[in-house]
Design an enzyme around this catalytic site. Sequence first.
Site, PDB file in Angstrom:
ATOM      1  N   TYR A   1       0.699  -1.010  -0.100  1.00 26.98           N
ATOM      2  CA  TYR A   1       0.029  -0.077   0.000  1.00 26.98           C
ATOM      3  C   TYR A   1       0.883   1.306  -0.155  1.00 26.98           C
ATOM      4  O   TYR A   1       0.515   2.111  -0.546  1.00 26.98           O
ATOM      5  CB  TYR A   1      -0.867   0.154   1.254  1.00 26.98           C
ATOM      6  CG  TYR A   1      -1.756   1.393   1.295  1.00 26.98           C
ATOM      7  CD1 TYR A   1      -2.952   1.340   0.105  1.00 26.98           C
ATOM      8  CD2 TYR A   1      -1.811   2.006   2.319  1.00 26.98           C
ATOM      9  CE1 TYR A   1      -3.559   2.607   0.395  1.00 26.98           C
ATOM     10  CE2 TYR A   1      -2.444   3.427   2.531  1.00 26.98           C
ATOM     11  CZ  TYR A   1      -3.504   3.513   1.565  1.00 26.98           C
ATOM     12  OH  TYR A   1      -4.247   4.558   1.386  1.00 26.98           O
TER      13      TYR A   1
ATOM     14  N   LYS B   1       0.971   4.588  -2.697  1.00 23.86           N
ATOM     15  CA  LYS B   1       0.728   5.706  -2.427  1.00 23.86           C
ATOM     16  C   LYS B   1       1.867   6.747  -2.847  1.00 23.86           C
ATOM     17  O   LYS B   1       1.887   7.779  -3.044  1.00 23.86           O
ATOM     18  CB  LYS B   1       0.521   5.986  -0.955  1.00 23.86           C
ATOM     19  CG  LYS B   1      -1.094   5.358  -0.627  1.00 23.86           C
ATOM     20  CD  LYS B   1      -2.272   6.088  -1.304  1.00 23.86           C
ATOM     21  CE  LYS B   1      -2.730   5.519  -2.520  1.00 23.86           C
ATOM     22  NZ  LYS B   1      -4.083   6.138  -2.997  1.00 23.86           N
TER      23      LYS B   1
END
Length: 321
Positions: free
Chosen positions: A195, A199
Amino acid sequence: MVAILPPTPTFTEGEVGTQEGRVFVVTGGYSGIGFVISKVLYQHKGRVYIAGRSEAKANEAIKAIQEATHDGGTIEFLHLDLEDLSTIKAAVQDLSAKETKIDIVWNNAGVSQPPVGSVSKQGLELQMAVNCLGPFLFTKLLWPLLEAGAAASAPGSGSVRVLWPSSQFMELSAPTGGIVISELINPPKDKARNYANSKTGNLFLATEFAKRLGSRNGIVSAAYNPGAASSNLFRHTPWLGILARPLMHKPQRAALTALYAGLSDEIKVETSNGCYVIPWGRISTSLRKDLQNATIGREDGGTGTASEFWDFCEEKTSDYA
């Protein structure tokens, strides 16, 4: 670093002027922050496309938005499956058949920490696919419409924009240098790390689109950390939503950051392209130095990691362009 308790917003819905004649795409616009963005744009007479996989959810959101505002703009569904690269070109073709220009794209949709081993239709790590690769391809294919939007806008206004959602999680958790490139080929068995990579990838795409395509065409590309918001993004990690609840804000508050990134006159092509926006509507001046350095090419004294990430995205999406 972003403060846990950001200052009071200076950009609110009251700063959003009429958007009549402007065309917007909000991916994942039927829930959370995306729903608020779509609602505000519609209320100010914009032409809004809610892009996503679920027509039923989109129609439910559209009904709620229209019932709340009886004299708004126009709003409709655009089928877009970011999890399947083979379908994205068709979505752009559908949009191109209806519009001759686009003013702003919010690449708002995303997925956070699904079960380890989750992959896209092309077998790619799911978070990287949905959060970066799909939006990368979607934005590249939409570029002619964005160029048309810039040509129709006031010269130098920077009113045509592409927005990339990043996260404070990136600032807290990304490894030194932002992304370990080898992890793009062999993703770790760590959903939080993947994740963070996605990002960070959004930050890198914002800066690379600004450098490679945006500035010469008068188009702004910017990343933003919307702030901690209670939303459907936590569907795979409900425990995190519970633990962090005291620090969470309503989507209406977090959407102010995204709206600032898209609509504030403070962001300009000449001075702010590739910027990073933080809650609740400020251009960051304190992004981690190693992340800043990663967005600078080797020829200019940086590490060139953002450029390497662009090359990775090009390679993985080239067959679907």
